[in-house]
Enzyme design. Structure first.
Site, PDB file in Angstrom:
ATOM      1  N   TYR A 101       8.126   5.840   2.021  1.00  0.00           N
ATOM      2  CA  TYR A 101       7.301   6.129   2.593  1.00  0.00           C
ATOM      3  C   TYR A 101       7.279   8.053   2.146  1.00  0.00           C
ATOM      4  CZ  TYR A 101       2.567   6.934   2.570  1.00  0.00           C
ATOM      5  OH  TYR A 101       1.097   7.728   2.608  1.00  0.00           O
ATOM      6  N   GLU A 189       1.443  11.299  -2.138  1.00  0.00           N
ATOM      7  CA  GLU A 189       2.233  10.300  -1.477  1.00  0.00           C
ATOM      8  C   GLU A 189       3.332  10.420  -2.169  1.00  0.00           C
ATOM      9  OE1 GLU A 189       0.124   7.393   0.800  1.00  0.00           O
ATOM     10  OE2 GLU A 189       0.431   6.197  -1.401  1.00  0.00           O
TER      11      GLU A 189
END
Ligand code: GDP
Ligand code: MN
Length: 379
Positions: A101, A189
């Site tokens: 991530y 993101e």
């Protein structure tokens, strides 16, 4: 403003982030044609403003064009977190060795963009943050200096040991930072950022939220808004120049000024009620805005009572009173309204309301207690 994955991908791609080229389809036939053009196994992905699409069945692998059409027909029209899927993204499938991530958010506490990076990617980052926060590395970036090369490397080293991976990931961090600051994003993101068995680092998903304040000076971003994917009441409010956020309660709130709107919601909660919305009708009001506000609030069947809380400064309370009277003549409001107003042209406002058989209170506590009670009785 939320971007769809395919729109966010285009911004990342333009900055050089390595990702496969795909295309969007609105029908199974279109999805099939894209899959044929791409060749090999593809991923069909629901384009909605929600995370967790994978878990909800909105991300599927298809080994050939026929399967692509089949999966697209399953996903198109499906509901994910209350949102209907109108489009799917078709992209070549990647082989995955690891999932990480990488995200950037605007952090109010440090007043800086903050990187959040975790080797525990692929899953919901909220879940990781709640259960194993130690698996997330945070790094605030000084916006004046920008992201320094050694910072990007430090972040990348928390994900990988292989230096080729580290170098590739550090470059992606820098590119993500450029996209974030260059587009006035409040969030950007990549989840997952993957490594492939043949040693590449690729972004497989992209999420970007643009700060609404950026849109006036960036028409190129403003056109990316997809109103069909947004909450209908919020779309109607934006068109009427109202700042509106739908909430889950049953007390509708019409207030002038964001601070007073927040204080009003706090007070509704304090007296045991639940606000149905945040609504700021703005500094200068006119009757049309009040009518639009009432239409939007009464369209929500959960609303059992409505509170007007108006502090007349630049806002003229008689304008608001006229709006209320006109609205109740134009359509049936259907739920009780409690009006608290004070300030500019107050006497005129009270005269207008009384003339239409309505009352106005001047005490905020009293008004909020009344509206909470009325909502409770109706619920
Ligand atoms: P989200 O669930 O809405 O965040 O959607 P993602 O795009 O992140 O996809 C969810 C999951 O599907 C990923 O974490 C991967 O495990 C899987 N996935 C997505 N794209 C691919 C791909 O190209 N190949 C493979 N094998 N899996 C993928
Ligand atoms: Mn994802």
């Amino acid at each position: 403003m939320n971007l769809h994955e395919y729109q966010a991908r285009a911004l990342l791609k333009a900055a050089g982030v390595p990702m496969f080229d795909g295309d969007v389809a609105a029908t199974p036939t279109e999805a099939e044609a894209i899959a044929r053009r791409l060749g090999g196994t593809v991923v069909i992905k629901a384009q909605v403003h929600a995370g967790g699409r994978g878990k909800a069945g909105g991300v599927k692998l298809a080994r050939n064009p026929a399967e692509a059409a089949e999966e697209a027909s399953q996903i198109l029209g499906m509901q994910i977190k209350g949102l209907t899927v109108h489009k799917v993204l078709v992209v070549p499938a990647a082989d995955i060795a690891t999932e990480s991530y990488v995200g950037l958010i605007m952090d109010r506490e440090t007043q800086r963009p903050v990187f959040m990076v975790s080797a525990a990617g692929g899953v919901d980052i909220e879940e990781v943050a709640a259960r194993t926060p130690e698996k997330i590395t945070r790094l605030p970036v000084d916006p004046v200096i920008g992201l320094l090369p050694h910072q990007a490397l430090t972040l990348a080293f928390t994900l990988y040991r292989d230096y080729a991976h580290v170098k590739a990931a550090a470059k992606i961090m820098e590119q993500l930072y450029t996209v974030f600051t260059g587009n006035g994003a409040s969030l950007a993101e990549i989840n997952p950022l993957v490594t492939t068995p043949d040693g590449r680092v690729l972004a497989l998903d992209a999420k970007i939220v643009i700060d609404d304040n950026e849109l006036d000076r960036r028409p190129d971003l403003a056109v990316l808004r997809d109103e069909s994917a947004e909450e209908p009441s919020e779309v109607a409010a934006r068109r009427a120049n109202l700042t509106f956020i739908k909430l889950d309660g049953n007390v509708g709130c019409v207030v002038n000024g964001a601070g007073l709107a927040m204080a009003t919601m706090d007070l509704v909660k304090y007296y045991g009620g639940e606000p149905a919305n945040f609504l700021d009708i703005g500094g200068s009001s006119n009757p049309e805005k009040v009518i639009a506000a009432l239409k939007i609030i009464t369209a929500d069947s959960h609303v059992k009572a409505i509170l007007f809380n108006i502090f007349g400064g630049i806002t003229r309370t008689d304008d608001v009173a006229n709006g209320i009277v006109q609205a109740t003549k134009q359509f049936k409001v259907g739920v009780p309204i409690v009006i608290r107003l004070t300030g500019t042209n107050e006497a005129e406002a009270i005269r207008i309301l009384n003339g239409a058989g309505m009352k106005a209170l001047s005490d905020m506590d009293e008004a909020v207690q009344q509206v909470v009670e009325l909502a409770r009785e109706a619920a």
